[in-house]
Design a protein around this motif. Structure first.
Motif: not given
Lengths: 338, 322, 301
Positions: A133-134, A137-138, A140-143, A145-146, A149-150, A273, A280
């Protein structure tokens, strides 16, 4: 069934027409002086006059629209202002690279997201459920492009596990180019039997595909979990258990089949999506696909390319929806009646 | 001959946030012989469905059961899950109330029956298909081969219930639990389904646990009847005797509420009052607040006692005529 | 003793209904679900940071954009917890100030989308017929573009800026709210209390405002919470491409873009602002999930 497909196709065509109208309005009606936009900031009056005539901007809007539609149909989607490259050709030329990326990401999303969702639904409240579950959500919340890069900085820059950018090593692509069949490097290399090249292509693909997969994996896991929870509460699952069927079979062969319809819808949405997500990823990993074509065009206000890609994206989305609906009907016999 | 199934002091509690939220079954005692058909009767919420499900340990996740349920010499409640699974659907099978929702909508009927055979009999696909067609014919479904290919939504309720019965007898079980098998069907169909069940029982000799709220139906079908009230058996006995001469005031009230006992032109009598909730735990007889024959002794719960050969009743005043 | 095995259903009347008011459910959710607690905490920190940025930031001037070329690209240290960027600005201050445009844009876009979408959806759902048909076709059209694509194109056409990007996002977002409001309205249109209001001669706008809007508020609120996070993510993405915020706006997406080319060596420049986007979006998503559970007890698991 055929009737249903026909109706569905017809409504897609209507939508397509409406979409072209929108792109037309965006390209020709909203800008106060489209010709100036087409040439760029340093346009001279004489040039503007020439382009106005060339684009037919001196004619009335309906006439322009008809001409625009006729050109679209003939496959003439205009040419890039910056490079003079024909838009449709440019898109088609870059399509395999982007598809390779999108399809890999989607494969990861389904292969990881579906099983995780099923397990989480079976184990509600247990640690694995909480993690899924967590984790979803992580995702779908992840940018994106970021994240890209990471991963690039750490996995490739610091640890040197995989190459940071592009589709192939320079040495491979210059000294040992892959014969072009499909445009998919993996497939082409396999056809040619060049295993080293295949490995190189795969290595380059890993990071971009993983990055792009974050969001759809989260979405697919989430949806699979939710619909599995719903299905596992149904009478027919109780029947299966009452008749002693093995839990593995109930979960993976029976319930998953029921729960897959909503998941399929989400997979369709994920594709949409990915169509923009790839912009990106391609930017970060210097991946020579449609996304790079698009971002360059967006930043340089390269109108014909922007409109071409918009239209192409919408057509892509429309076809995916169509395919999803068809699969939906294959999956659930009750849908066929409608 | 020993009993096929004997249920001994079966209790079932629902737990919520670590506390008992409700007592659903408060000590059920039943005995079912081989080849016997027993009816379990009671109002909604009296625990009859849960009793049936307990027999195959299909309990809700938030329920805990205690007591003993001995099926063919083994206690179902302590059996390892694996062994239980090989009993479910093979030795004990179940027919549900709503055939329309009990079949999986995305698989053809035949496949769903085949799954059961492949699971329990280790049959291959071809073999199981042949056997399924055979049994579908046995439950009098027309054109079995064709019916197998239909999806649940393409069949009527009556046909689905026949298919469900076919599924239940596929592996020649020794016990069939029928939970309100005709409630979702109209009267003529219900008749046909009952007749089918009876003839199958006669032919194969399995025992039946027939769960229903309809005393008449149970009386028709069963050898013996147990009446449930608020999670307990309050009366049991041979169907013919119990229905003609009920002892417990609750059973009497139920019988009088049946339309066939009504005087034409007078309103149907109803049992007044309502069943105590699952949380209350009355010390006395649970029926006392609604009982016309209540006496002070009823404050201590009467035990289920054999008052005549084969007749058990949990009431101090069973001999009182009304 | 035997506990139930994997049959998660219960006779509906078997469980005594516990006292479950909204407040009680909220408390229970927060107590039981650390994710919900985390979500509320993140939202709280985010709002606080945006409001108190000038006081929280170690260097407010740099937070707003002032440069210090003498202190360029310093790695994180006690003096600069998040390090400094290519122009010597304290990244912590930049990230703290970044909460402001993020909050502003999130509120503005969602508000705009709600203000346009909800009334249209309500009228369509209430009236039905041709108006409804027309509106639904229009929303279909907007929703037939891949997400963000329409917003990107509109921004490119209007010219890159934070305001244009916000407008573009609102334009591509309102159809979702129109659909949501229409759905709720349709389901309520035939409700007995609406009929009663009609019979008593209550005028249509009053019915819509008083009865239907009240019932539509909760699902809209949940959606808005989740969307606020998604908007922050979207605007960050547009800024990263260079389509939204322009320097020296302290925008998180823009900061990530600034750190892009040197991410291997000066990792902190891109890492911290991206983390801010991620955490804010994550918090709002978790909060939205929790709200859904609280407001709709049936969906709780």
């Amino acid at each position: 069934m055929l009737h249903w497909i026909g109706r569905r196709l017809l409504s897609s065509i209507v939508t397509l027409f409406a979409i072209t109208t929108i792109t037309f309005v965006l390209a020709r009606v909203i800008p106060s002086d489209p010709a100036a936009v087409y040439i760029g900031p340093l346009a001279r009056p004489a040039e503007i006059a020439r382009v106005t005539k060339q684009l037919g901007l001196d004619r009335s809007v309906p006439v322009q629209y008809l001409a625009y539609m006729r050109d679209l149909f003939k496959g003439d989607w205009g040419s890039s202002l910056a490079t003079k490259e024909p838009v449709l050709g440019g898109i088609m030329h870059r399509l395999p690279a982007t598809l390779e990326l999108i399809l890999s990401a989607m494969t990861i999303a389904v292969l990881v997201g579906v099983p995780l969702g099923v397990l989480a639904a079976r184990m509600t409240g247990r640690p694995i459920d909480v993690v899924v579950r967590i984790g979803s959500v992580v995702g779908i919340s992840m940018p994106i492009f970021w994240l890209g890069l990471l991963m690039q900085a750490f996995l490739s820059g610091k640890l040197g596990l995989v190459p940071p950018t592009s589709r192939l090593d320079l040495t491979t692509s210059v000294l040992n180019p892959i014969p072009h069949h499909t445009g998919f490097n993996l497939i082409d290399a396999a056809i040619a039997g060049r295993w080293a090249t295949l490995g190189d292509a795969a290595k380059h693909l890993v990071l971009p595909a993983l990055t792009l997969a974050a969001y759809p994996t989260g979405l697919v896991a989430r949806m699979t979990r939710a619909s599995m929870l719903d299905v596992l509460n149904q009478d027919y699952i109780r029947t299966a258990r009452t008749f002693g069927l093995r839990e593995r079979r109930i979960l993976w062969q029976l319930a998953l089949r029921n729960a897959f319809a909503p998941t399929l819808t989400v997979i369709g949405l994920s594709f949409a999506y990915l169509l923009t997500g790839t912009f990106f990823v391609e930017l970060v990993y210097d991946w020579p696909g449609i996304g790079q074509f698009a971002t360059n065009a967006l930043l340089n206000v390269d109108y014909p390319v922007i409109m071409g890609i918009t239209l192409f994206g919408a057509i892509g989305f429309l076809s995916i929806n169509l395919v999803v609906d068809l699969l939906q009907a294959r999956l659930d016999p009750r849908v066929r009646l409608r | 001959m020993s009993a096929l199934l004997s249920v001994d002091d079966l209790r079932l509690d629902f737990v919520r946030d670590g506390r008992v939220a409700s007592h659903a079954l408060r000590g059920i005692d039943l005995e079912l012989g081989r080849g016997e058909a027993m009816g379990i009767v009671g109002e909604t919420g009296c625990g009859k469905t849960l009793t049936g499900l307990s027999v195959i340990r299909m309990l809700p996740t938030n329920a805990t059961a205690t007591g003993r349920i001995v099926f063919d010499g083994r206690d179902v409640l302590t059996l390892p899950e694996r062994e239980l699974r090989s009993i479910r659907g093979a030795r004990i099978s179940m027919v549900f109330q709503s055939p329309a929702t009990s079949f999986n909508p995305v698989f053809p009927i035949g496949r769903q029956l085949q799954h059961v055979l492949e699971r329990h009999m280790g049959m291959r696909r071809k073999e199981s298909a042949r056997r399924v067609a055979e049994v579908l014919g046995e439950v009098e479904l027309p054109d079995p081969e064709r019916t197998m290919g239909f999806y649940p939504h393409e069949l009527s309720g009556g046909m689905l219930q026949r298919a469900m019965i076919a599924m239940a007898i596929l592996c020649r079980p020794s016990l069939l639990i029928a939970d309100e098998p005709t409630t979702a069907l109209d009267v003529t169909l219900a008749e046909q389904i009952l007749r089918l069940l009876r003839s199958l029982q006669r032919k194969h000799g399995f025992s039946v646990l027939f769960i229903s709220h309809d005393l008449d139906l149970v009386g028709d079908f069963c050898d013996r009847v147990a009446v449930l009230y608020a999670g307990r058996v309050i009366e049991s006995g041979p169907a013919t005797e119990l229905l003609v001469r009920p002892f417990h005031p609750y059973t009497r009230a139920l019988l009088q509420a049946l339309p066939r006992h009504a005087e034409p032109g007078t309103p149907l009598p109803a049992v007044s009052g309502s069943v105590p909730s699952g949380l209350e735990d009355p010390v006395g007889c649970a029926f006392a607040p609604r009982c016309p024959l209540v006496v002070p002794e009823c404050a201590v719960r009467p035990p289920l006692a054999e008052v005549l050969p084969g007749r058990k009743v949990a009431c101090y005043r069973w001999e009182v005529e009304t | 003793m035997t506990t139930g095995v994997g049959v998660p259903w219960v006779e509906p009347d078997a469980i005594a209904p516990a006292a479950t008011g909204m407040l009680a459910r909220t408390q229970r959710t927060l107590r039981r679900d650390p994710a919900a607690l985390f979500g509320s905490f993140v939202l709280f920190v985010f709002l606080l940071t945006a409001a108190l940025a000038p006081w929280l930031a170690p260097n407010a001037e740099q937070g707003r954009g002032a440069t210090d070329v003498g202190a360029r690209e310093l790695a994180p240290s006690w003096a600069h917890l998040f390090g400094t960027d290519h122009l010597g600005r304290d990244m912590l201050s930049r990230v703290i100030f970044g909460a402001r445009p993020a909050l502003l844009v999130a509120v503005a876009v969602v508000l705009l989308a709600v203000l346009v979408g909800v009334p249209l959806g309500m009228v369509a759902g209430f009236r039905g017929g041709r108006i409804d048909e027309l509106l639904m076709r229009i929303t279909d059209l907007f929703l037939s573009f891949p997400p963000l694509l329409l917003a990107m194109v509109i921004t490119a056409v209007l010219g890159p800026s934070l305001i244009h990007a916000s407008l573009a996002l609102a334009v591509s977002w309102w159809p979702w709210y129109a659909r949501l409001a229409r759905g709720v309205t349709q389901s309520l249109r035939q409700a007995p209390f609406i009929d009663a209001a009609r019979v008593f001669g209550v005028r249509e706008p009053i019915i819509l405002l008083r009865h239907i809007l009240r019932n539509a508020t909760t699902p809209i609120l949940v959606q808005a919470t989740v969307d606020a996070g998604t908007v922050i993510l979207a605007i960050g993405s547009l800024s990263f491409l260079g389509l939204a915020a322009q320097p020296p706006t302290p925008d998180w997406g823009l900061m990530v873009a600034n750190g892009r080319t040197s991410v291997v060596t000066e990792w902190w420049i891109a890492t911290f602002p991206g983390l801010a986007i991620f955490l804010t979006t994550l918090g709002l998503n978790l909060l939205g999930d929790a709200m859904r559970d609280i407001l709709d007890p049936r969906s709780a698991t």
